[in-house]
Design a protein around this motif. Structure first.
Motif, PDB file in Angstrom:
ATOM      1  N   HIS A  12      34.130  27.170   8.590  1.00  0.00           N
ATOM      2  CA  HIS A  12      34.466  27.281   7.241  1.00  0.00           C
ATOM      3  C   HIS A  12      35.760  26.590   6.988  1.00  0.00           C
ATOM      4  N   HIS A  39      24.211  24.295   6.728  1.00  0.00           N
ATOM      5  CA  HIS A  39      25.137  25.577   6.847  1.00  0.00           C
ATOM      6  C   HIS A  39      24.603  26.677   6.183  1.00  0.00           C
ATOM      7  N   ASP A  85      24.175  27.244   2.335  1.00  0.00           N
ATOM      8  CA  ASP A  85      25.022  28.357   2.543  1.00  0.00           C
ATOM      9  C   ASP A  85      24.231  29.631   2.618  1.00  0.00           C
ATOM     10  N   HIS A 116      24.106  31.537   6.442  1.00  0.00           N
ATOM     11  CA  HIS A 116      24.155  32.723   6.882  1.00  0.00           C
ATOM     12  C   HIS A 116      22.803  33.437   6.703  1.00  0.00           C
TER      13      HIS A 116
END
Ligand code: ZN
Length: 451
Positions: free
Chosen positions: A230, A64, A318, A66
């Motif tokens: 999420h 995971h 994350d 971004h």
């Protein structure tokens, strides 16, 4: 090209979890062809890497991220998730191809330096005049050289409809579905040794409509790609779902078709016993992100309970806006520490934590057949850690040293048989030049947001 690594400790993560105190691994092309004790037989023209003082593990898998957030680190440093999001949305509204490309290169180079060979990404901010942001991050992954699983994210529930994000960063539902399908058609490679697989990933219950969730799941299943979102990250999200939908986040996801062995959920911090069981029986994957959860004070996922229930659990850094370090090996350490801090000394072993970062992550991304362990026939994604510097020398068990000690230098990182890091330096991009570009983009985004 043949590469022989020998003289090192080897943690294979194979079916019997074989470990060698002095072993060798042979790579030909992009495959592992031999694993064994002692020195390797000689191969004509092979590059031989002296692994004495080192530990060889499977390359780590990041489930995971971004990537674009690498250029928005350090903001809302002391905020809750919802306050952090509302501070950052206006900054993120300014991203464009240049910002995303620079951010993704910076984040992926850092991941490479911390043992990561495969990374997923979840990109869900598409400003109207931002350009082709999905292509920009794919170009970044190609230049750094990591195996990449980008997820085409989306948001269609803006503030005027009761969602959290401002209306100018949400997209129209039909446009999202068309762009997602186009991304799969253009980029997704289902091959065994694929360097690029696309997933479908509406952002979260408080930024996406139920209709988009349902239709996105149908699209993913029609195309045979994985689903990511999420879920159950904070108690605020739990309150939001109970007020708006009359049920918990997992019950909501379940009602929309968002459980199953083709789904992986980021966080899963707040599941009760019944929900942990449901995640396990459906084979739904969980991306456990301990540092990010702690940075936002969200709580901590019940990673050990989820594994016991039968769920695939991987680790994730994350986005760097909620984990400024962006270091995958540090997630392994934090997974152990937080599991024990909340569940007692036997809650998780150091090997369980390393397993989540390797085979666990591979399973979460649907790549268990190809990556996550060191076995003949698997892809040559390998991390060779230097364990004989002052930071680790004298720790007998190299796995304890790797997981509980400070992140060690990387002697070599192979992705698909190609060196990406050597002697703790990324070979594929200039990290210092990149850092300077990251700082410029960061300042530009803050200036744009203040306008
Ligand atoms: Zn996230």
């Amino acid at each position: 090209m043949t590469v022989v690594v020998e003289g090192c400790a080897v943690v294979t993560m194979d079916a019997v979890r074989r470990e060698l105190s002095n072993g060798h691994v042979v790579v030909q092309g992009n495959r592992i062809v031999a694993v064994g004790d002692g020195a390797a037989p000689s191969y004509d023209g092979a590059r031989v890497v002296d692994g004495h003082g080192c530990l060889l593990t499977p390359g780590l898998v990041n489930t995971h991220n971004h990537l674009y957030q690498w250029v928005t680190r350090g903001l809302a440093a002391d905020a809750t998730l919802f306050d952090w999001l509302t501070t950052l949305y206006p900054v993120w509204a300014g991203i464009d191809e240049e910002a995303v490309n620079v951010a993704a290169q910076g984040a992926l180079a850092r991941l490479a330096r911390t043992g990561c060979t495969t990374s997923s990404d979840h990109h869900y901010v598409f400003p109207r005049d931002g350009g082709d942001l999905f292509a920009a991050e794919i170009a970044a992954a190609e230049s750094v050289g990591l195996r990449f699983h980008p997820a085409r994210g989306s948001m269609d529930l803006g503030r005027k409809d009761g969602g959290l994000p401002p209306d100018d960063v949400v997209e129209d539902r039909d446009a999202v579905l068309a762009a997602t399908e186009a991304a799969i058609d253009r980029w997704h490679d289902p091959a065994f040794d694929s360097m690029l697989r696309v997933a479908v990933a509406p952002c979260s219950p408080f930024s996406v409509t139920g209709d988009l969730m349902r239709e996105a799941a149908a699209l993913a299943r029609r195309k045979g790609v994985r689903l990511h979102t999420h879920l159950a990250e904070t108690t605020d999200e739990d309150v939001f779902c109970r007020e708006r939908f009359g049920c918990s986040p997992l019950e909501y996801a379940d009602s929309l078709g968002w459980t199953g062995d083709d789904v992986w959920l980021a966080h899963g911090t707040h599941f009760d016993d019944r929900e942990v069981k449901r995640i396990g029986t459906t084979g739904t994957g969980v991306a456990h992100c301990p540092s990010s959860n702690a940075r936002l004070g969200a709580g901590i996922a019940r990673a050990a309970d989820l594994r016991t229930a039968g769920a695939p659990v991987g680790l994730g850094v994350d986005g760097a806006a909620s984990n400024e370090a962006g270091s995958l090996i540090e997630e392994v350490r934090h997974a152990v520490l937080f599991a024990r801090a909340t569940g007692g000394p036997e809650a998780m072993t150091v090997r369980d934590a390393l397993e989540m970062a390797t085979v666990g992550g591979a399973e979460v991304l649907g790549r268990r057949d190809a990556i996550g362990s060191i076995e003949p026939g698997k892809l040559a994604d390998l991390a060779l850690w230097r364990m004989d510097t002052p930071a680790h020398a004298g720790i007998t068990d190299p796995v304890a040293a790797l997981v509980l000690g400070t992140p060690p230098p990387l002697e070599l990182l192979l992705v698909d048989g190609r060196p990406v890091v050597e002697r703790d330096t990324v070979l594929t991009v200039d990290e210092h030049a990149l850092a300077a570009r990251v700082a410029v983009v960061h300042e530009t985004l803050l200036r744009k947001a203040r306008r």
